[in-house]
Design a protein around this motif. Sequence first.
Motif, PDB file in Angstrom:
ATOM      1  N   ASP A 160      -9.895  -3.237   6.088  1.00 16.77           N
ATOM      2  CA  ASP A 160      -9.809  -1.975   5.354  1.00 16.77           C
ATOM      3  C   ASP A 160     -11.197  -1.533   4.881  1.00 16.77           C
ATOM      4  O   ASP A 160     -11.886  -2.295   4.199  1.00 16.77           O
ATOM      5  N   CYS A 216     -11.030   0.797  -4.520  1.00 17.88           N
ATOM      6  CA  CYS A 216     -10.999   2.091  -3.827  1.00 17.88           C
ATOM      7  C   CYS A 216     -12.015   3.057  -4.419  1.00 17.88           C
ATOM      8  O   CYS A 216     -12.058   3.254  -5.647  1.00 17.88           O
ATOM      9  N   SER A 267       0.817  -1.207   0.000  1.00 16.41           N
ATOM     10  CA  SER A 267       0.000   0.000   0.000  1.00 16.41           C
ATOM     11  C   SER A 267       0.856   1.264   0.000  1.00 16.41           C
ATOM     12  O   SER A 267       0.505   2.260  -0.632  1.00 16.41           O
ATOM     13  N   GLU A 289      -9.972  -6.653  -4.687  1.00 13.69           N
ATOM     14  CA  GLU A 289      -8.606  -6.182  -4.884  1.00 13.69           C
ATOM     15  C   GLU A 289      -8.558  -4.657  -4.890  1.00 13.69           C
ATOM     16  O   GLU A 289      -9.479  -3.995  -5.348  1.00 13.69           O
ATOM     17  N   TYR A 290      -7.476  -4.144  -4.345  1.00 14.03           N
ATOM     18  CA  TYR A 290      -7.211  -2.716  -4.446  1.00 14.03           C
ATOM     19  C   TYR A 290      -6.082  -2.518  -5.439  1.00 14.03           C
ATOM     20  O   TYR A 290      -5.301  -3.444  -5.670  1.00 14.03           O
ATOM     21  N   ALA A 295      -7.026  -6.890  -0.612  1.00 17.36           N
ATOM     22  CA  ALA A 295      -7.022  -5.918   0.480  1.00 17.36           C
ATOM     23  C   ALA A 295      -7.332  -6.615   1.791  1.00 17.36           C
ATOM     24  O   ALA A 295      -7.947  -7.686   1.823  1.00 17.36           O
ATOM     25  N   HIS A 348     -12.393  -2.106   1.231  1.00 12.42           N
ATOM     26  CA  HIS A 348     -11.299  -2.935   0.707  1.00 12.42           C
ATOM     27  C   HIS A 348     -10.180  -2.075   0.130  1.00 12.42           C
ATOM     28  O   HIS A 348      -9.573  -2.431  -0.873  1.00 12.42           O
ATOM     29  N   CYS A 349      -9.915  -0.952   0.762  1.00 12.58           N
ATOM     30  CA  CYS A 349      -8.895  -0.017   0.272  1.00 12.58           C
ATOM     31  C   CYS A 349      -8.046   0.464   1.443  1.00 12.58           C
ATOM     32  O   CYS A 349      -8.586   1.085   2.375  1.00 12.58           O
ATOM     33  N   PRO A 350      -6.745   0.184   1.448  1.00 11.55           N
ATOM     34  CA  PRO A 350      -5.888   0.688   2.528  1.00 11.55           C
ATOM     35  C   PRO A 350      -5.970   2.206   2.641  1.00 11.55           C
ATOM     36  O   PRO A 350      -6.091   2.912   1.641  1.00 11.55           O
TER      37      PRO A 350
END
Length: 425
Positions: free
Chosen positions: A167, A209, A137, A204-205, A163, A170-172
């Motif tokens: 999160d 996001c 990330s 998946e990121y 991710a 699913h986004c840091p």
Amino acid sequence: MRQLIRVATAAMVGLILVAPMAAPAAAFPAPNQEEWWFDTFGIESDVWPLTRGDGVTVALIDTGVNASLPELAEVVLPGTDVVGGVGDGRTDTDTHLGHGTAMAALIAAQGGGSAGWLGIAPGVKILPIRNGGHMTSEIEATAIRYAADHGAKVINISQGDAAGLSDPNHCPAEVQDAVIDAVQRDAVILASAGNSGDQHNDPEYPAACPGVVAVGAYDHLGNAWQSTQRQDYVAISAPGAGVGSIGGDGWLYHYGAGTSQAAALASGAVALMRSRFPNESARRIVQRVIATVTDLGPPGKDDQTGYGSISLRKALTATVPADAPNPVFDRLDQVLAARRVQSTPSATPVASAEKTSSKVLRDLLIVGAIFIVVCAVYPLARIRPRPPADRPPTSPGPDDRSPQHGPPPPSGPTRDQGPPPERRW
């Protein structure tokens, strides 16, 4: 006869004057016969007469780009290496295929070379940002910020990673912050949706996001590629099955498949739109993309192809209402609104704190006043008149319990008193 000669001469002069104006349309060779998406998008017939992407920089966050290939000559700008910190991104370090080079060629290859490969937006410039295929990330956030800082109007991320379950979206957090920063700098970010839709299908990121356009893949028949991710964050789709490209070694790799290719071609398409509509913001361009898609699969949005296939024919010519749906930015706006709420202190706690502070101050003043009174009175209370010299002092009576007289108080609880009471907080 003289009149005919004058007409013929004028016509020839007109042709001579017009001929140079038509030359740019023939500047690029025909695409490789494997590039079936040229017909799907109407690139030569409908798109290139309007735009070829001139004036737009596309940032490519990947494994680097082999800028020495003839198909990419003078297209690749000096970029950076966010992993090793050495180099300008114009070397592809992927020894397996040359992933970054392949994505760049789908967007901006100039034709020629041994493969004769041609990108859909040959007028753009590629800004290579090498992350070596590493998807931490921190590295991803650094790469996105570099792209925004260096004027990229389109950011292509043909990569993804699972991710963490904790999160949000699913986004840091650091990647979400970088996405917000890039969008506020007027960049459109596109990312591959993922290639495990028929397996574990993890979110998946950076595709997941908010603010990122997640791209799924379909084949030449318009069918969703079997492995494209099945996630509700998928916004649009583009050609991704049966899509080859040239690798880092300059060789043509035939008929590959993946949402990486789909994201690259979608990025090239968005670059064409940004060139065609230079005054439209990133938000408006994404709105235009979604408003003009061609529906694929089940009617309406689905988790493989999103709202539909990107359609350049419509996107470059349609009038899109200002209130047209924009779900990609709606998700981002929700994140921004939640952050504003968290950063704004509530009026009730403030009022309560002020009330508590006032009460404490009042209590302190009262205690202080009592203390002053006690300090003033107590010495006077200790002054006792002396008995006359001819009379002996009297013994204390049974009700005299001053501290100076009488038996000492018990040192602990007596049997009748019981244990001391339990303290409760």
